[in-house]
Design a protein around this motif. Structure first.
Motif, PDB file in Angstrom:
ATOM      1  N   PHE A 231       0.683  -1.260  -0.075  1.00  0.00           N
ATOM      2  CA  PHE A 231      -0.082   0.052  -0.017  1.00  0.00           C
ATOM      3  C   PHE A 231       0.778   1.354  -0.042  1.00  0.00           C
ATOM      4  CE2 PHE A 231      -2.304  -3.295   2.261  1.00  0.00           C
ATOM      5  CZ  PHE A 231      -3.213  -3.533   1.547  1.00  0.00           C
TER       6      PHE A 231
ATOM      7  N   PRO B 102      -1.081   4.479   4.802  1.00  0.00           N
ATOM      8  CA  PRO B 102      -1.558   3.351   5.181  1.00  0.00           C
ATOM      9  C   PRO B 102      -1.187   3.038   6.590  1.00  0.00           C
ATOM     10  CG  PRO B 102       0.292   2.813   3.669  1.00  0.00           C
ATOM     11  CD  PRO B 102       0.225   4.712   3.850  1.00  0.00           C
TER      12      PRO B 102
ATOM     13  N   GLU C 149       2.136  -3.420   3.741  1.00  0.00           N
ATOM     14  CA  GLU C 149       1.664  -4.508   3.231  1.00  0.00           C
ATOM     15  C   GLU C 149       1.296  -5.463   3.765  1.00  0.00           C
ATOM     16  OE1 GLU C 149       5.433  -7.600   2.395  1.00  0.00           O
ATOM     17  OE2 GLU C 149       5.683  -5.503   1.495  1.00  0.00           O
TER      18      GLU C 149
ATOM     19  N   THR D  92       0.278  -3.714  -5.905  1.00  0.00           N
ATOM     20  CA  THR D  92       0.639  -2.474  -5.201  1.00  0.00           C
ATOM     21  C   THR D  92      -0.610  -1.590  -5.501  1.00  0.00           C
ATOM     22  OG1 THR D  92       3.081  -2.473  -5.736  1.00  0.00           O
ATOM     23  CG2 THR D  92       2.207  -0.262  -5.010  1.00  0.00           C
ATOM     24  N   LEU D  93      -1.324  -1.137  -4.419  1.00  0.00           N
ATOM     25  CA  LEU D  93      -2.493  -0.554  -4.481  1.00  0.00           C
ATOM     26  C   LEU D  93      -1.921   0.912  -3.925  1.00  0.00           C
ATOM     27  CD1 LEU D  93      -5.316   0.195  -4.742  1.00  0.00           C
ATOM     28  CD2 LEU D  93      -5.716  -0.593  -2.314  1.00  0.00           C
TER      29      LEU D  93
END
Length: 183
Positions: free
Chosen positions: A67, A81, A85, A164-165
């Motif tokens: 993230f 975030p 991750e 990956t966001l």
């Protein structure tokens, strides 16, 4: 026949009209051209969007989801975030939190724009709830936790082991306010 610097007026008008039509056509061609370029370079993968279905969980496979949070130019919020991750099983519903804080002295409205990399995997990333679906308004000093619920589709290509966001947060202060219904 009148002329402008030696070029007949009718001929000049035709050329200018041709330029206008070409510019208009180029504007429409930019969207598919942008999509092709993003796909070719693996950038700006759009997520598959809201997901209403259900899937069985593939316990035999794991995918690492990372993230990222960035601010667009001029955006002053603190944005990150809570987890960098997580490891997920495709088909399992997941939730992560992003935190935003307005350190400024005025109320600010923002909107987050998501992307998924690699782009070819974006169609297999389904958000069931996301703070990016709505504008966020924070008062001075206010902090909020914003959830993202998602499912990585079981049909994600087998050679994709990492997603990956990323979110980019934009300040909407310069945007025109949304019109109210009935206005």
């Amino acid at each position: 026949m009148s002329t402008t610097e030696g070029v007949p007026t009718a001929r000049l008008v035709r050329r200018l009209l041709l330029v206008v039509v070409a510019m208009f056509g180029f504007g429409f061609a930019l969207v598919p051209l942008y999509e092709v370029m993003c796909q070719a370079f693996g950038i700006n993968g759009k997520t598959a969007g809201a997901y209403a279905g259900s899937q069985t969980v593939d316990e035999t496979r794991t995918v690492r989801v990372q993230f990222l949070a960035t601010n667009a130019a001029g955006m002053r919020w603190e944005f990150a975030p809570l987890q960098e991750e997580i490891v997920v099983h495709p088909g399992a519903s997941q939730q992560v939190l992003f935190v935003a804080r307005n350190p400024g002295e005025r109320t600010t409205t923002a909107q987050a724009v998501p992307s998924v990399a690699p782009a070819r995997a974006a169609a297999f990333f389904h958000k069931t709830e996301c703070f990016c679906f709505t504008r966020q308004v924070l008062q001075p000093g206010e902090r909020i936790e914003m959830p993202v619920r998602f499912i990585v589709d079981r049909d994600l290509p087998a050679d994709v082991h990492h997603l990956t966001l990323g979110y980019t947060l934009f300040d909407l202060a310069d945007q025109a306010p949304l019109a109210r219904r009935g206005d």
